[in-house]
Scaffold this motif. Structure first.
Motif: not given
Length: 102
Positions: A66, A62-63
């Motif tokens: 990151r 998932q963003w």
């Protein structure tokens, strides 16, 4: 890309389970490590908190995972994060006993 953690550390095993869920693109493997986690790629190794950051930033599903990884890799945070990592690593048996289910 492989993240190696200390097989003999309960806290490390639990953290590795969480990493598997958060960064599904990364292989996570146990080794009898004593001082720090290792994230190995063709480009070299990252150690300690930078290993965690690299694994999250490169393998996060998932963003926001990151993003957290990239924050852990900020050079300006190396000193405090290294200190925090060393304190936890030096006290792994105690940390493992203090966390339920470890």
């Amino acid at each position: 890309m492989t993240f190696y953690f200390d097989v003999d550390c309960g806290f490390c095993r639990r953290a590795a389970q969480r990493l598997r869920r958060l960064a599904p693109l990364i292989d996570v493997a146990p080794l009898p490590l004593r001082h720090h986690a290792v994230f190995r790629t063709a480009g070299g190794d990252e150690l300690g908190h930078r290993a965690i950051g690299a694994a999250l930033s490169r393998g996060g599903g998932q963003w926001w995972v990151r993003l957290v990884g990239r924050v852990l890799l900020l050079r300006g945070l190396d000193a405090p994060l290294t200190m925090a990592y060393r304190v936890v690593a030096a006290n792994r048996p105690l940390v493992s006993r203090l966390l339920p289910g470890v």
